[in-house]
Each structure stands twice: as C-alpha cells, then as structure tokens.
Design a protein around this motif. Structure first.
Motif, short mmCIF file in Angstrom:
data_model
loop_
_atom_site.label_atom_id
_atom_site.label_comp_id
_atom_site.label_asym_id
_atom_site.label_seq_id
_atom_site.Cartn_x
_atom_site.Cartn_y
_atom_site.Cartn_z
N ILE A 291 0.78 -1.31 0.00
CA ILE A 291 0.07 0.02 -0.06
C ILE A 291 0.87 1.13 -0.12
O ILE A 291 1.61 1.30 0.95
CB ILE A 291 -0.99 0.00 1.25
N GLY A 292 0.74 1.81 -1.17
CA GLY A 292 1.46 3.29 -1.14
C GLY A 292 3.07 3.10 -1.23
O GLY A 292 3.45 2.06 -1.71
N GLY A 293 3.86 4.18 -0.92
CA GLY A 293 5.03 4.10 -1.19
C GLY A 293 5.64 4.31 -2.56
O GLY A 293 4.91 4.37 -3.36
N PRO A 294 7.09 4.57 -2.72
CA PRO A 294 7.58 4.83 -4.13
C PRO A 294 7.47 3.54 -4.87
O PRO A 294 7.12 2.19 -4.55
CB PRO A 294 8.90 5.19 -3.81
N LEU A 295 7.59 3.74 -6.19
CA LEU A 295 7.48 2.71 -7.15
C LEU A 295 8.94 2.11 -7.18
O LEU A 295 10.04 2.88 -7.28
CB LEU A 295 7.06 2.80 -8.43
N PHE A 296 9.02 0.68 -7.35
CA PHE A 296 10.22 0.09 -7.45
C PHE A 296 10.17 -0.72 -8.37
O PHE A 296 9.45 -2.01 -8.46
CB PHE A 296 10.96 -0.64 -5.99
N HIS A 297 10.89 -0.95 -9.51
CA HIS A 297 10.73 -1.79 -10.75
C HIS A 297 9.18 -1.60 -11.22
O HIS A 297 8.55 -2.91 -11.65
CB HIS A 297 11.06 -3.08 -10.44
N GLY A 298 8.51 -0.72 -11.14
CA GLY A 298 7.21 -0.32 -11.47
C GLY A 298 6.13 -0.92 -10.56
O GLY A 298 5.04 -0.87 -10.86
N LYS A 299 6.50 -1.49 -9.34
CA LYS A 299 5.74 -1.78 -8.32
C LYS A 299 5.68 -1.04 -6.89
O LYS A 299 6.78 -0.76 -6.70
CB LYS A 299 5.74 -3.37 -8.32
N PRO A 300 4.73 -1.01 -6.37
CA PRO A 300 4.78 0.02 -5.04
C PRO A 300 5.56 -0.69 -3.89
O PRO A 300 5.39 -2.07 -3.86
CB PRO A 300 3.36 0.26 -4.80
N LEU A 301 6.30 -0.20 -3.21
CA LEU A 301 6.85 -0.90 -2.19
C LEU A 301 6.31 -0.99 -0.73
O LEU A 301 6.51 -1.62 -0.07
CB LEU A 301 8.45 -0.04 -1.81
N GLY A 302 5.44 0.04 -0.74
CA GLY A 302 4.58 0.28 0.44
C GLY A 302 5.07 1.04 1.34
O GLY A 302 6.35 1.41 1.19
#
Length: 476
Positions: A291-302
């Motif tokens: 839930i939320g957080g920055p994107l990493f490799h196109g997926k949210p880290l939370g």
C-alpha cells in the motif's frame, strides 16, 4: 536624454524579471532544504575481495553549529536479488532523520548470482561498511550497527558474530531456517494463494527441493543460521517480522531466534511483529500487496508503518544511551502454514530421472540406427515416458527459477503444465500395456538379441511407476 530613459526602463524591467525569478525559485529551494531532510553523500569503499562498492551516506540536516556530539551509525544490508540502494531509501531516510548516520550501498554483482551466493563474502561487504562509518568524525565508532532484511537476516548476524565492531543488530524478516527450506515455504504460500493444491505443492517441498539441493542448483541451500545466532553472546538484537510475512515462516523463525539467542546467553534480545506489515515491513492488507510508497521496478514498495520506524529508532537510542532493552518476546500472529523439512541431499535424486531418460531414449535411438526391431507401441511408450520425466522434472524447477508465476495458469487446483504432465503419465501406463501385449504376440519371431534390445525401455517402464508416484505425477 531619450536613450537614458530607455536604458532606465530596460534596467527596471530586468530587475523586475530577476526579482520574479527569485520569488518563483524560493519555494523550490526551501523544499529541497527543509528541516530534517537528510544530507546525502555518495561514497565508494572496498568490500570483500577488494571489490569496489558504491553507496550513499545519509545524515540528518541540522542547523549549523547545533550538532556537538557524534551519532550512532547503521549499515543497511538488503535482501536477495540485485539490491540497488534505492530499494531501501525509505528506511535509510528514517534512520537519518532520527540522527543515525546511515550507509546504504549497491549489492555486489561479482561473486553473487542466481546460482551462487557467498554469505561470507556479503558479510565482508557489511563489515567494510561498518569500518567506513567508524572512520567518520561525526559517528561514534563504538555505536555502529547493522540492519539486515530477508537475505540480510542471514548475512548481518554472520557479520556481527565475526566482529566486535558491530555494536548492535536489527533484522527484519530474517529466517530461522536454511535458504532452501525458507524458499519452499515461500513458494508454497504463494502457490496456495494462487489456488494450487494437491501433489504439486508437496513435490515442490519434497522431491524437487531435494533435487535442487543435490545438484547444487540452489545457492547456499543448507546454510544454518542457528550456529551463527548462538555466537551472539552480548550484541543487542532487535528481531522484527511483518505480521503478514508470507516469504519466511515468521512464527517459527521468531521461536528459533529466541531459542538460539537464549542459548547464547544474550540478555538484550527484543523480538516483535509489525502490525499490518508485509515481509519488507511495509504496509499491506494481506502480505501479497503493498500500500502506497514509492515505485520500485514499476511496483509499489508500500509505506512504512509509523510504529515500525519508531520501534527501530527508539531501540537504537536506548542502545546508544547505554541502556539496551532487556529481552522480551511479543506474541506471534497466526502463521498460515507450517514449514516442512527438506529431505537431505542424495545422489539418486538426480540419478533416477537421468537413468529413466536414458532407458526411454534407448529404444527409439536404436531403431533409428536400425539395430533393433521397430515396435511402434514401444516407440510410443519410450517417447511418452521421456517427455513425462522431462516435463515432471522441469515443472517444479521452473517455479524455483522464475517464482510462483511459472505455475500459472491454474486449472482444477493444478498448474496447467503439471496437469498436462499428469495426463502424459497416464498415457505412459496405457502405452505400456499396449506395448506388452504387442511384444507377447510377436516375440516368437524374434531372436534373443532382439528381445534384449527392448530391455532398456522395459526396465525404464518398471522404474517409472514408483518414481512417478514419489514425484507426484501419479498422485492427485
């Protein structure tokens, strides 16, 4: 006079544009230097084997002249995979804003790959980072610790056990089991989430895991973290797991950490669980999303749950103040599935399928070379048997290599590829019956040498049945 007025007007307009530009730029400059925003300094240092590693040191942005004392330091050790430093930016900023000088660095690409892991080498990298922070004038050299996530939960304790320079240790999602047993649990949880049941999950945790171990295809498969934890006699430890961790067995791992560190006589071990957090300690609803957080490799880290950050930073402050918390263990949340011990490595785990493949391939190869009777049912039996053994072996291995996504799509609780292999296994038994009837009918016209040439296929068929039951292709 007219030229002077024009020049004056131009000068005034120019000054106005400059003033406007300064006003427009002022908010952006303020945003970049707001109070508490960490200061970043790119660094390079030599890790294990002399390899040059690159990272970033983050420190709290203080008002000039306000910092008169040194701060604690912490080195972040990431999980498995390529591990670029940006993946742990949120954690690094949390520590830095709390006044803890933080080093986060890119994982080595030399001596680390999909099939090769050297935890000793990674521990050397971690200790090199500790030395870098200890040499900084703004860091107390006696208060530099390690934070290890997931795979780092094996590496960071190893580094701490090898050097008294490590003042404290935090683990997140650290496993109490070997990497191979941990991975079988992880894959089992994700296959269960996809609706996969039946024999396939059992094969993954049993025969396929044994094959991975026996062939050396799984890196650091048998690393046991317990002897390492037994050596942490005095290092304060904070061991955390997400309440929804679905990549390592959190309840079982917490028990192993507690028992091992109790055996070491360590009286400063805090074991806890982060509510609403996934394996990486970030927000989730069920452990499978972020839930939320920055994107990493196109997926949210939370996002980081507030309690998670406060727990770590307040614990470090207590250690830095000379009052490491006494040992305590929080109640573990329910664990959805128990882990299964991986069978020990053995030569026949790979030898049996290899022998079956040779036996099934012998008859069609001999027929091509025209050295034996061309019996069509036996050819069908050999081809189907060879295809089944290869397919049954590759299906679970593909999941180990590519993850649970390799099991999609799922039909009737089975991966479609596995369902096809099970269908082929039944076809092998049918072909075996037809081949036996054909040979019995025609064998009087053949000599002994011709019958002996059918022996490899016959022996392979006899061995196929118990192997297929053990491997799960002849089980529901």
């Amino acid at each position: 006079m007219q030229l002077t007025v024009k020049s004056l007007i131009r000068t005034c307009l120019g000054l106005a544009w400059v003033a406007l530009a300064v006003l427009l730029a002022a908010p952006r400059a303020h945003a970049d230097t707001k109070d508490g925003d960490p200061v970043r300094q790119d660094v390079s240092f030599r890790g294990g084997g002399g390899l040059v590693l690159h990272g970033t040191v983050l420190t709290r942005r203080d008002t000039p002249g306000t910092r008169s004392t040194t701060s604690p330091g912490i080195v972040l050790i990431g999980g498995s995979g390529p591990g670029p430093r940006d993946e742990y930016r949120q954690e690094a900023e949390v520590f830095a804003r709390a006044g803890i000088t933080t080093l986060v660095f890119d994982k080595r690409t030399v001596g680390y790959s999909t099939t090769h892991r050297d935890f000793d080498l990674l521990a050397d990298d971690a200790l090199a980072g500790v030395r870098l922070l200890r040499e900084r004038k703004d860091v107390d050299p006696h208060l530099v610790g390690l934070w290890g996530f997931s795979e780092g939960g094996w590496v960071a304790p190893l580094a701490a056990a090898r050097s008294s320079d490590v003042a404290f240790l935090i683990t997140l999602g650290g496993s109490g089991y070997s990497p191979l047993r941990t991975e079988t649990w992880n894959l089992g949880m994700h296959l269960r989430h996809r609706g996969v049941g039946g024999s396939f999950r059992g094969v993954l945790a049993g025969p396929a895991a044994q094959l991975m171990d026996s062939t050396g295809l799984f890196p650091a498969a048998d690393h046991d973290p317990r002897p390492v934890l037994n050596r942490l006699h005095h290092t304060p430890v904070l061991a955390l797991w997400g309440a929804y961790d679905n990549q390592i067995p959190p309840g079982e791992s917490a028990r192993i950490f507690r028992e091992s560190l109790d055996r070491a006589g360590n009286r400063h071990v805090v074991i806890g669980f982060v509510p609403g957090a996934a394996h990486n300690g970030h927000r989730t609803t069920d452990g499978f999303d972020r839930i939320g957080g920055p994107l990493f490799h196109g997926k949210p880290l939370g996002e980081l749950p507030p309690g998670y950050a406060r727990t770590m930073t307040s614990w470090i402050r207590a250690v830095a103040a000379g009052h490491p918390p006494e040992s305590r263990t929080a109640p573990a949340p329910p664990q959805a599935m128990s882990s299964i011990p991986v069978p020990g490595r053995t030569w026949w785990a790979w030898f049996l399928p290899a022998l079956l493949c040779v036996g099934f391939a012998a008859h069609p190869l001999g027929a091509v070379l025209r050295r034996g009777p061309a019996v069509r049912p036996v050819r069908w039996l050999s081809g189907l048997g060879l295809l089944t053994v290869v397919g049954a072996t590759l299906c679970p291995l593909a999941v180990y290599v590519a993850g649970d996504g390799a099991a999609a799509p799922v039909l009737w609780g089975r991966p479609l590829a596995w369902l096809a292999v099970q269908t082929l296994a039944i076809a092998v038994l049918v072909s075996a019956g037809v081949a036996v009837a054909t040979v019995l009918r025609r064998h009087r016209t053949w000599g002994r040498a011709a019958l002996l040439r059918l022996a490899p296929a016959a022996l392979a068929t006899i061995g196929f049945v118990p192997w297929a039951v053990w491997w799960g292709v002849l089980r529901p």
